[in-house]
Design a protein around this motif. Structure first.
Motif, short mmCIF file in Angstrom:
data_model
loop_
_atom_site.label_atom_id
_atom_site.label_comp_id
_atom_site.label_asym_id
_atom_site.label_seq_id
_atom_site.Cartn_x
_atom_site.Cartn_y
_atom_site.Cartn_z
N LYS A 96 76.04 35.27 57.33
CA LYS A 96 75.34 34.31 58.18
C LYS A 96 74.86 34.98 59.47
O LYS A 96 73.71 34.80 59.89
CB LYS A 96 76.25 33.12 58.49
N MET A 97 75.74 35.78 60.08
CA MET A 97 75.38 36.47 61.32
C MET A 97 74.25 37.48 61.07
O MET A 97 73.29 37.55 61.85
CB MET A 97 76.60 37.19 61.90
N MET A 98 74.33 38.25 59.99
CA MET A 98 73.30 39.24 59.68
C MET A 98 71.96 38.55 59.42
O MET A 98 70.92 38.97 59.94
CB MET A 98 73.70 40.08 58.47
N GLU A 99 71.98 37.50 58.62
CA GLU A 99 70.73 36.81 58.30
C GLU A 99 70.16 36.10 59.52
O GLU A 99 68.94 36.03 59.68
CB GLU A 99 70.93 35.84 57.14
N ARG A 100 71.02 35.59 60.39
CA ARG A 100 70.53 34.96 61.62
C ARG A 100 69.82 35.99 62.49
O ARG A 100 68.75 35.72 63.05
CB ARG A 100 71.69 34.33 62.39
N THR A 101 70.39 37.17 62.59
CA THR A 101 69.76 38.25 63.36
C THR A 101 68.40 38.61 62.77
O THR A 101 67.42 38.77 63.50
CB THR A 101 70.67 39.49 63.40
N GLN A 102 68.32 38.73 61.44
CA GLN A 102 67.05 39.05 60.78
C GLN A 102 66.04 37.91 60.95
O GLN A 102 64.85 38.15 61.14
CB GLN A 102 67.28 39.36 59.30
#
Length: 139
Positions: A96-102
């Motif tokens: 979730k954190m990685m995709e939010r950053t992207q």
């Protein structure tokens, strides 16, 4: 000023050009990831996306109707943010954190592309180091 605009254009499009090449040379793995994120017709979407960002990136880099090139990049960024990086679909905190950053990266790049569109459409005829002026005109 002309040199600063050129340097900014080249730095901005570097990501798009390298990603566009990857879309076309590593279509299988990229389409596989797109399919895993729920993108329909992942292979044609990957190829079309690669062509779109290559065309837009080259347009902005060389100043050939750079306003339209910037719009093409924005047209890639916003759907990509939603379709590929829908962090709200992930339940695992790290994913979730990685995709939010992207997602935020893609929306920020799309916003920057819209700013460039407005800049080129408004001041494009006065900018040096461009092959053409803007295709569209604002103000």
């Amino acid at each position: 000023m002309d040199v600063l605009v050129l340097i900014g254009r080249l730095l901005f499009v570097g990501l798009f050009l390298s990603s566009g090449v990857a879309h076309l040379t590593k279509t299988g793995p990229m389409a596989g990831y797109a399919a895993s994120r729920g993108v329909p017709m992942a292979v044609p979407a990957t190829v079309a996306g690669g062509l779109l960002i290559l065309a837009g990136g080259i347009s902005v880099a060389v100043g050939l109707w750079a306003d339209l090139g910037a719009l093409a990049l924005a047209a890639f960024c916003f759907p990509t943010a939603v379709l590929m990086h829908g962090f709200w679909k992930d339940s695992e905190p790290e994913a979730k954190m990685m995709e939010r950053t992207q997602f935020l990266k893609d929306t920020a790049l799309g916003g920057a592309a819209l700013l460039l569109f407005a800049f080129f459409a408004y001041a494009g005829h006065d900018l040096g180091l461009m092959v053409t002026g803007p295709a569209l005109s604002i103000g």
